[in-house]
Design a protein around this motif. Structure first.
Motif, PDB file in Angstrom:
ATOM      1  N   TRP A 194     -13.500  17.931   3.276  1.00  0.00           N
ATOM      2  CA  TRP A 194     -11.980  17.815   3.576  1.00  0.00           C
ATOM      3  C   TRP A 194     -11.605  16.328   3.570  1.00  0.00           C
ATOM      4  O   TRP A 194     -10.856  15.712   3.132  1.00  0.00           O
ATOM      5  N   LEU A 195     -12.484  15.803   4.586  1.00  0.00           N
ATOM      6  CA  LEU A 195     -12.295  14.166   4.909  1.00  0.00           C
ATOM      7  C   LEU A 195     -12.435  13.477   3.700  1.00  0.00           C
ATOM      8  O   LEU A 195     -11.623  12.366   3.329  1.00  0.00           O
ATOM      9  N   TYR A 196     -13.622  13.601   2.955  1.00  0.00           N
ATOM     10  CA  TYR A 196     -14.009  12.986   1.851  1.00  0.00           C
ATOM     11  C   TYR A 196     -12.881  13.265   0.684  1.00  0.00           C
ATOM     12  O   TYR A 196     -12.443  12.323  -0.018  1.00  0.00           O
ATOM     13  N   SER A 197     -12.168  14.607   0.615  1.00  0.00           N
ATOM     14  CA  SER A 197     -11.429  14.573  -0.551  1.00  0.00           C
ATOM     15  C   SER A 197     -10.188  13.928  -0.096  1.00  0.00           C
ATOM     16  O   SER A 197      -9.584  13.306  -1.013  1.00  0.00           O
ATOM     17  N   ILE A 217     -13.997  30.817   2.575  1.00  0.00           N
ATOM     18  CA  ILE A 217     -12.770  30.048   3.053  1.00  0.00           C
ATOM     19  C   ILE A 217     -11.466  30.325   2.503  1.00  0.00           C
ATOM     20  O   ILE A 217     -10.692  30.757   3.188  1.00  0.00           O
ATOM     21  N   PRO A 218     -11.326  30.153   1.145  1.00  0.00           N
ATOM     22  CA  PRO A 218      -9.928  30.488   0.604  1.00  0.00           C
ATOM     23  C   PRO A 218      -9.364  32.012   0.894  1.00  0.00           C
ATOM     24  O   PRO A 218      -8.333  32.092   1.370  1.00  0.00           O
ATOM     25  N   SER A 219     -10.373  32.902   0.955  1.00  0.00           N
ATOM     26  CA  SER A 219      -9.838  34.298   1.467  1.00  0.00           C
ATOM     27  C   SER A 219      -9.515  34.335   2.721  1.00  0.00           C
ATOM     28  O   SER A 219      -8.435  34.871   3.208  1.00  0.00           O
ATOM     29  N   ILE A 220     -10.354  33.624   3.552  1.00  0.00           N
ATOM     30  CA  ILE A 220     -10.002  33.686   4.978  1.00  0.00           C
ATOM     31  C   ILE A 220      -8.706  33.057   5.346  1.00  0.00           C
ATOM     32  O   ILE A 220      -7.902  33.489   6.226  1.00  0.00           O
ATOM     33  N   TYR A 221      -8.515  31.647   4.760  1.00  0.00           N
ATOM     34  CA  TYR A 221      -7.295  31.064   5.024  1.00  0.00           C
ATOM     35  C   TYR A 221      -6.144  31.804   4.545  1.00  0.00           C
ATOM     36  O   TYR A 221      -5.187  31.768   5.510  1.00  0.00           O
ATOM     37  N   ALA A 222      -6.049  32.226   3.530  1.00  0.00           N
ATOM     38  CA  ALA A 222      -4.955  32.969   3.001  1.00  0.00           C
ATOM     39  C   ALA A 222      -4.562  34.417   3.866  1.00  0.00           C
ATOM     40  O   ALA A 222      -3.518  34.617   4.189  1.00  0.00           O
ATOM     41  N   PHE A 223      -5.646  35.017   4.221  1.00  0.00           N
ATOM     42  CA  PHE A 223      -5.490  36.237   4.860  1.00  0.00           C
ATOM     43  C   PHE A 223      -4.828  35.920   6.441  1.00  0.00           C
ATOM     44  O   PHE A 223      -4.106  36.718   6.750  1.00  0.00           O
ATOM     45  N   ILE A 330      -5.855  34.933  -4.527  1.00  0.00           N
ATOM     46  CA  ILE A 330      -6.631  34.860  -5.853  1.00  0.00           C
ATOM     47  C   ILE A 330      -6.730  33.348  -6.495  1.00  0.00           C
ATOM     48  O   ILE A 330      -7.893  32.929  -6.925  1.00  0.00           O
ATOM     49  N   CYS A 331      -5.758  32.625  -6.700  1.00  0.00           N
ATOM     50  CA  CYS A 331      -5.562  31.174  -7.187  1.00  0.00           C
ATOM     51  C   CYS A 331      -6.252  30.412  -6.295  1.00  0.00           C
ATOM     52  O   CYS A 331      -7.099  29.376  -6.590  1.00  0.00           O
ATOM     53  N   ALA A 332      -6.465  30.407  -5.161  1.00  0.00           N
ATOM     54  CA  ALA A 332      -7.014  29.635  -4.161  1.00  0.00           C
ATOM     55  C   ALA A 332      -8.759  29.946  -4.234  1.00  0.00           C
ATOM     56  O   ALA A 332      -9.360  28.907  -4.423  1.00  0.00           O
ATOM     57  N   VAL A 333      -9.226  30.882  -4.490  1.00  0.00           N
ATOM     58  CA  VAL A 333     -10.418  31.078  -4.730  1.00  0.00           C
ATOM     59  C   VAL A 333     -10.944  30.313  -6.138  1.00  0.00           C
ATOM     60  O   VAL A 333     -12.119  29.832  -6.245  1.00  0.00           O
ATOM     61  N   LEU A 334     -10.027  30.943  -7.066  1.00  0.00           N
ATOM     62  CA  LEU A 334     -10.464  30.079  -8.590  1.00  0.00           C
ATOM     63  C   LEU A 334     -10.396  28.921  -8.575  1.00  0.00           C
ATOM     64  O   LEU A 334     -11.191  28.055  -9.115  1.00  0.00           O
ATOM     65  N   GLY A 335      -9.352  28.176  -7.874  1.00  0.00           N
ATOM     66  CA  GLY A 335      -9.273  26.981  -7.422  1.00  0.00           C
ATOM     67  C   GLY A 335     -10.571  26.237  -7.153  1.00  0.00           C
ATOM     68  O   GLY A 335     -11.175  24.948  -7.422  1.00  0.00           O
ATOM     69  N   ALA A 336     -11.187  26.873  -5.943  1.00  0.00           N
ATOM     70  CA  ALA A 336     -12.192  26.260  -5.337  1.00  0.00           C
ATOM     71  C   ALA A 336     -13.557  26.377  -6.132  1.00  0.00           C
ATOM     72  O   ALA A 336     -14.608  25.603  -6.236  1.00  0.00           O
ATOM     73  N   ILE A 337     -13.733  27.422  -6.856  1.00  0.00           N
ATOM     74  CA  ILE A 337     -14.702  27.795  -7.850  1.00  0.00           C
ATOM     75  C   ILE A 337     -14.758  26.756  -9.030  1.00  0.00           C
ATOM     76  O   ILE A 337     -15.830  25.942  -8.881  1.00  0.00           O
ATOM     77  N   GLY A 350      -8.693  23.836  -4.293  1.00  0.00           N
ATOM     78  CA  GLY A 350      -8.245  25.219  -3.666  1.00  0.00           C
ATOM     79  C   GLY A 350      -6.852  25.097  -3.159  1.00  0.00           C
ATOM     80  O   GLY A 350      -6.184  26.223  -3.243  1.00  0.00           O
ATOM     81  N   LEU A 351      -6.400  23.927  -2.513  1.00  0.00           N
ATOM     82  CA  LEU A 351      -5.002  23.847  -2.166  1.00  0.00           C
ATOM     83  C   LEU A 351      -4.005  23.904  -3.234  1.00  0.00           C
ATOM     84  O   LEU A 351      -2.926  24.706  -3.038  1.00  0.00           O
ATOM     85  N   VAL A 352      -4.504  23.373  -4.315  1.00  0.00           N
ATOM     86  CA  VAL A 352      -3.537  23.583  -5.552  1.00  0.00           C
ATOM     87  C   VAL A 352      -3.452  25.077  -5.939  1.00  0.00           C
ATOM     88  O   VAL A 352      -2.244  25.567  -6.363  1.00  0.00           O
ATOM     89  N   GLY A 353      -4.625  25.626  -6.204  1.00  0.00           N
ATOM     90  CA  GLY A 353      -4.523  27.078  -6.383  1.00  0.00           C
ATOM     91  C   GLY A 353      -3.868  27.686  -5.156  1.00  0.00           C
ATOM     92  O   GLY A 353      -2.841  28.826  -5.977  1.00  0.00           O
ATOM     93  N   LEU A 354      -3.733  27.746  -3.982  1.00  0.00           N
ATOM     94  CA  LEU A 354      -3.089  28.467  -2.921  1.00  0.00           C
ATOM     95  C   LEU A 354      -1.539  28.097  -3.140  1.00  0.00           C
ATOM     96  O   LEU A 354      -0.887  29.323  -3.287  1.00  0.00           O
TER      97      LEU A 354
END
Length: 415
Positions: A194-197, A217-223, A330-337, A350-354
């Protein structure tokens, strides 16, 4: 509302509506089975946590973290989406992967089945008119059933998963999610990524991250965001149910079956369900108004439209956040992948996907419900308070109504 009332306050109900304890608040709230199944498919254990079966959820979540990690399943999924099928097969540990299938399917099936059974129990609890204790005091904690803002729970979980659950009163669940979030972020090297990004070092972010752990992380965060919102929602509804039952029992005990015909002043006020209503009744009794001259009548609200955003004033459990957060996950997982190989890296994508998934989910929900949808949940009158007393108490009564957040009042004209 109950179809038939039983005076069950002195006996243990056969079908409980909810429980408040030092461990948190839980309720037999009717939840759509297909949403429970969806969250179970997103991450085994989430479907059970969504419907309030937290012990089952904890067991399945730990199982998912262990078996998925030992099978290297997330790496296989990510490589498959990148079209590297041979490399994906080489990454998988087949011994562990074959253990995964049965439990994954069971998690989806059982969360759907349990949601159906809980919906039946909710109907039976309403028929029995079972009481709910509105508070629990122990050496460790003081838990009270009160009204909270669903969106505040969302914001706290947005900042750190688990905080929204602690805000809603779910101590054990919030502690588990918070500890689980910290552990997964540590294993995924997510904080450094996150810091580097956000410093613009996208190549450093992609090199630092652990693919296998990061895809949890994306599924955990969204849920966590969605669960915080829904749990606050359900606790608010449980407060309403408890207060409605208490007002009905009070009216029955005082034999308030006929309109008030005594006193020189006849005043009517409206309230929403909140602790202020109980305080107002108590203040009036302290002022000297006879208890039989204070009638509180819960209203049956006619507004059944789903809302994009529920509020503390209007909670019915049917907000459009359901579809929005499913789209976001769904989109957060795809964005991260795909973020593992795209320039901005997995955090940004991942955040854009979320965000994009939430917007897409909202659009779909609005399209499906456009004829009956309201954007915001507005304030509503939920209780009518009728008071008869001596004319000398009129100004003090009005002062009490103002201090206790009455929505409005009127003095009935004398005949």
């Amino acid at each position: 509302m109950p179809h038939q009332k039983f005076q069950s306050s002195n006996i243990k109900p056969r079908y409980s509506k909810g429980k408040i304890s030092v461990f948190g608040i839980n309720s037999v709230y009717p939840r759509p089975p297909w949403i429970a199944a969806w969250w179970a498919a997103s991450f085994p254990g989430f479907g059970h946590m969504y419907i309030g079966k937290y012990l089952h959820g904890f067991v399945l979540i730990v199982w998912e973290l262990v078996v998925n990690n030992m099978a290297n399943l997330n790496m296989g999924i990510a490589l498959s989406f990148h079209g590297k099928f041979e490399e994906a097969k080489a990454q998988l540990n087949q011994d562990w992967a074959l253990l995964y299938v049965a439990v994954y399917v069971y998690s989806i099936w059982d969360s759907y089945r349990c949601a159906v059974e809980i919906n039946k129990n909710h109907i039976l609890a309403e028929i029995e008119d079972a009481p709910v204790a509105p508070s629990d005091v122990s050496f460790f904690d003081i838990i009270t059933l009160d009204k909270k803002h669903p969106w505040v729970g969302m914001v706290w979980s947005l900042l750190s998963p688990g905080l929204g659950q602690l805000y809603s009163g779910s101590t054990i669940v919030g502690t588990f999610i918070l500890a689980w979030w910290i552990y997964v972020c540590h294993k995924a090297v997510a904080v450094r990524t996150w810091l580097y990004s956000f410093l613009g070092d996208f190549s450093g972010a992609s090199a630092a991250v652990d693919w296998q752990w990061f895809l949890f992380i994306p599924s955990i965060y969204a849920f966590a965001i969605y669960h915080a919102y829904s749990s606050v929602n359900e606790n608010n509804i449980l407060f309403d149910i408890e207060q409605i039952r208490n007002l009905r029992v009070r009216a029955e005990n005082l034999e308030q079956l006929n309109p008030i015909d005594s006193g020189n002043v006849h005043l009517i006020a409206t309230f929403e369900h909140s602790p202020f209503l109980d305080m107002a009744i108590h203040d009036m009794e302290k002022l000297g108004v006879p208890a039989r001259n204070i009638v509180a009548l819960p209203l049956e609200n006619l507004d059944s439209k789903p809302h994009v955003i529920d509020s503390i004033h209007r909670v019915d459990g049917r907000s459009i956040v359901d579809g929005a957060m499913m789209g976001g996950s769904i989109c957060a997982v795809l964005g991260a992948i795909y973020g593992f190989v795209l320039y901005w890296g997995p955090i940004i994508w991942g955040l854009v996907g979320l965000a994009g998934g939430i917007v897409l989910g909202l659009i779909i929900e609005i399209a499906l419900n456009k004829k009956k949808l309201k954007l915001f949940a507005g304030q509503k009158s939920e209780v009518i308070l009728e008071v008869a007393c001596d004319a000398s108490l009129q100004n003090q009564l009005i002062k009490i109504l103002k201090s206790r957040k009455a929505l409005g009042f009127a003095l009935m004209p004398k005949p």
